[in-house]
Design an enzyme around this catalytic site. Structure first.
Site, PDB file in Angstrom:
ATOM      1  N   LYS A  31      -1.343  -7.595  -8.843  1.00 27.29           N
ATOM      2  CA  LYS A  31      -2.286  -7.585  -7.714  1.00 27.29           C
ATOM      3  C   LYS A  31      -1.828  -6.480  -6.778  1.00 27.29           C
ATOM      4  CE  LYS A  31      -3.164  -8.465  -3.934  1.00 27.29           C
ATOM      5  NZ  LYS A  31      -3.684  -7.550  -2.832  1.00 27.29           N
TER       6      LYS A  31
ATOM      7  N   PHE B  77       0.804  -1.217   0.000  1.00 31.02           N
ATOM      8  CA  PHE B  77       0.000   0.000   0.000  1.00 31.02           C
ATOM      9  C   PHE B  77       0.839   1.270   0.000  1.00 31.02           C
ATOM     10  CE2 PHE B  77       0.660  -0.485   4.639  1.00 31.02           C
ATOM     11  CZ  PHE B  77       1.018   0.800   4.987  1.00 31.02           C
TER      12      PHE B  77
ATOM     13  N   CYS C 232       9.584   1.430   3.495  1.00 20.41           N
ATOM     14  CA  CYS C 232      10.513   0.370   3.891  1.00 20.41           C
ATOM     15  C   CYS C 232      11.940   0.891   3.981  1.00 20.41           C
ATOM     16  CB  CYS C 232      10.453  -0.802   2.919  1.00 20.41           C
ATOM     17  SG  CYS C 232      11.155  -0.450   1.305  1.00 20.41           S
TER      18      CYS C 232
ATOM     19  N   SER D 137       5.653  -7.149   4.029  1.00 19.91           N
ATOM     20  CA  SER D 137       6.270  -7.467   5.311  1.00 19.91           C
ATOM     21  C   SER D 137       7.073  -8.762   5.207  1.00 19.91           C
ATOM     22  CB  SER D 137       5.202  -7.602   6.392  1.00 19.91           C
ATOM     23  OG  SER D 137       4.440  -8.782   6.180  1.00 19.91           O
TER      24      SER D 137
ATOM     25  N   GLU E  11       9.275  -3.651  13.193  1.00 25.41           N
ATOM     26  CA  GLU E  11       9.088  -2.638  12.155  1.00 25.41           C
ATOM     27  C   GLU E  11       7.763  -1.923  12.436  1.00 25.41           C
ATOM     28  OE1 GLU E  11       9.224  -2.173   7.295  1.00 25.41           O
ATOM     29  OE2 GLU E  11       8.406  -4.008   8.151  1.00 25.41           O
TER      30      GLU E  11
ATOM     31  N   GLU F 118      -5.078  -3.721  -1.815  1.00 28.03           N
ATOM     32  CA  GLU F 118      -6.511  -3.438  -1.805  1.00 28.03           C
ATOM     33  C   GLU F 118      -6.839  -2.160  -1.047  1.00 28.03           C
ATOM     34  OE1 GLU F 118      -5.393  -5.519   1.830  1.00 28.03           O
ATOM     35  OE2 GLU F 118      -4.951  -5.825  -0.283  1.00 28.03           O
TER      36      GLU F 118
END
Length: 510
Positions: free
Chosen positions: A188, A164, A296, A241, A395, A191
């Site tokens: 993909k 995201f 990240c 992740s 994290e 969402e």
């Protein structure tokens, strides 16, 4: 980075935008009966409902890509290059439109969203040179009358599963090299903020990319597993992740796929006593709180060495009240909301956890959160964070910056090297010799010297070490081209029939 969501919700009854799949060059409304909500994080209002694909709908996208592959693969490099220049032009012309979609669904401020699109465009520009990137090698007269040459060929149908936090840039890191190399692609996206991917599909069609070459399916774990298990998909790229990256790698490779899965990070920024403290403080604030820490490559741990600690913490503390938190569409805002209410609450929970573990809360973002229903959290600074604390180990993925104090350079390097993640690291110093030694010593994939977020330019490759990467190849750049192709070596001879004979011995090259 963000995990692939496993939960689903029923479609809301309110008037919200429906976000559908893109299959075979056209929108394709979902038929599974399942969808997920899309929010404007600045207001907390639901603005969209994204269709969640069934296994059958993922298969439709894959079949469209499979059907498009033979002709796309056969397209000349010259024609493919022409298309990529057109793709680059359209993306550039519509970069602000894409950025506004990012801000509306992710929440990052518009200037940050524009920067994301720009960094994604760099990879598209790199792929405009695909004829040079796919050049092989040739050896004449390797043996008497024998020539040997190497070529790289596409794999077939490739897929990308993206997070995201960079809804436009990370997909560009994947689909651009994949289709430039002659593959077809199924994306993909997250969402949580899916609209940019569908808009990109529309622009690729406008550029002239044939139907089926680029497809988008939305969804949750059902769609992810369908991609990982589909027999016609040859390669999968993932960013998310670490637990999900490990799952993607293990599941995809078990089903015979080539997989590159980039996981999480706990990036350290080491500040030596000789560093310019003001410069380091500016860098720490920028890299720690930009995009609300949902990067990240964000700096989440400052390692202050020796006498650098007190002045560095004070310099950062003085800067934090000036960070303007607000709606990403507001030109005065410097940091927007987090992506969901649940994630905001999770990040806020780490502040209290850090306090209970013994860290000093220098600035508490819960006390400076803007009013309203948006998913906001102010900036937080924690001092005296110890490696055994959860706020050090986990994290957090939000606007929480921790400071760990050590006495020596060796201690600082040891902290970075012992961390299970190995994505990015930065060193701030005026000493060139120490900086050169640092890049030799540190076991991390991307290193910055007086650069807090060392994301490589497009003609190098992006990726970490240790639990930040599962697979052998990094994304984009030369390794990205290698990932989306496989090598073939051809040995050829055009013999004089008079020299032909039977020889059962092992082939010789003398």
């Amino acid at each position: 980075m963000a995990q692939v969501a496993e939960e689903t919700t029923s479609k809301p009854s309110g008037a919200v935008k429906r976000i559908s799949h893109w299959i075979g060059g056209a929108p394709a409304q979902g038929e599974s009966g399942r969808s997920g909500p899309v929010y404007n994080p600045a207001t907390g209002e639901q603005t969209g409902a994204v269709d969640f694909a069934s296994v059958e709908e993922v298969d439709r996208a894959v079949q469209a890509a499979k059907e498009a592959f033979p002709s796309w693969r056969a397209l000349s490099l010259s024609r493919r290059t022409e298309l990529f220049f057109r793709i680059r032009q359209l993306l550039d012309e519509h970069r602000e439109d894409i950025a506004k979609l990012l801000t509306a669904e992710h929440g990052k401020v518009l200037s940050d969203a524009k920067g994301e699109v720009a960094r994604g465009l760099e990879v598209v520009e790199f792929c405009c040179g695909i004829p040079e990137l796919l050049k092989g090698e040739f050896s004449e007269q390797a043996s008497t009358g024998v020539d040997v040459y190497s070529i790289r060929q596409p794999l077939g149908v490739a897929a990308g599963i993206t997070p995201f936090n960079f809804p436009a840039m990370v997909p560009m890191w994947m689909w651009a090299p994949a289709i430039a190399c002659g593959n077809t692609f199924v994306l993909k996206p997250s969402e949580k903020d899916p609209s940019a991917s569908v808009y990109t599909a529309e622009l690729l069609k406008e550029a002239g990319v044939p139907d089926g070459v680029f497809n988008v399916v939305h969804g949750d774990k059902v769609a992810v597993d369908a991609i990982l298990e589909h027999p016609e998909i040859t390669a999968v790229s993932f960013v998310g992740s670490t637990p999900i990256a490990r799952y993607v790698y293990e599941t995809g490779t078990k089903h015979g796929k080539r997989v590159q899965a980039l996981g999480g990070a706990k990036n350290h920024m080491i500040v030596l006593p000789d560093a310019d403290i003001d410069m380091a403080a500016d860098a720490a604030v920028s890299a720690g709180y930009g995009s609300a820490g949902e990067r990240c490559m964000a700096v989440s741990m400052l390692v202050a060495v020796g006498d650098a600690a007190d002045p560095l913490v004070e310099a950062i503390r003085q800067r934090l009240p000036k960070v303007k938190v607000g709606d990403g569409m507001d030109a005065d805002s410097e940091m927007g909301p987090l992506v969901t209410r649940e994630h905001r609450d999770k990040v806020a929970g780490y502040i209290e956890r850090g306090r209970k573990e013994g860290a000093k809360v220098v600035t508490d973002g819960r006390e400076t959160t803007p009013d309203g229903d948006g998913f906001f959290l102010g900036v937080t600074l924690l001092d005296d964070v110890k490696p055994e604390m959860d706020v050090y180990k986990d994290e957090i993925f939000g606007p929480v910056l921790g400071v760990t104090r050590v006495d020596t350079y060796d201690e600082a390097v040891r902290l970075a090297n012992e961390n299970p993640y190995g994505n990015g690291v930065a060193l701030f110093t005026r000493d060139g010799g120490v900086a050169r030694q640092f890049q030799f010593d540190v076991n991390v994939g991307m290193v910055g010297i007086n650069v807090p977020i060392p994301v490589p330019v497009a003609y190098y490759s992006f990726g970490g070490w240790k639990n930040s990467l599962f697979g052998d190849l990094h994304v984009y750049g030369p390794e990205g081209i290698q990932f989306y192709t496989r090598g073939k070596v051809v040995t050829s001879r055009w013999p004089d029939p008079a020299t032909s004979k039977v020889d059962l011995g092992f082939p010789q090259t003398r």
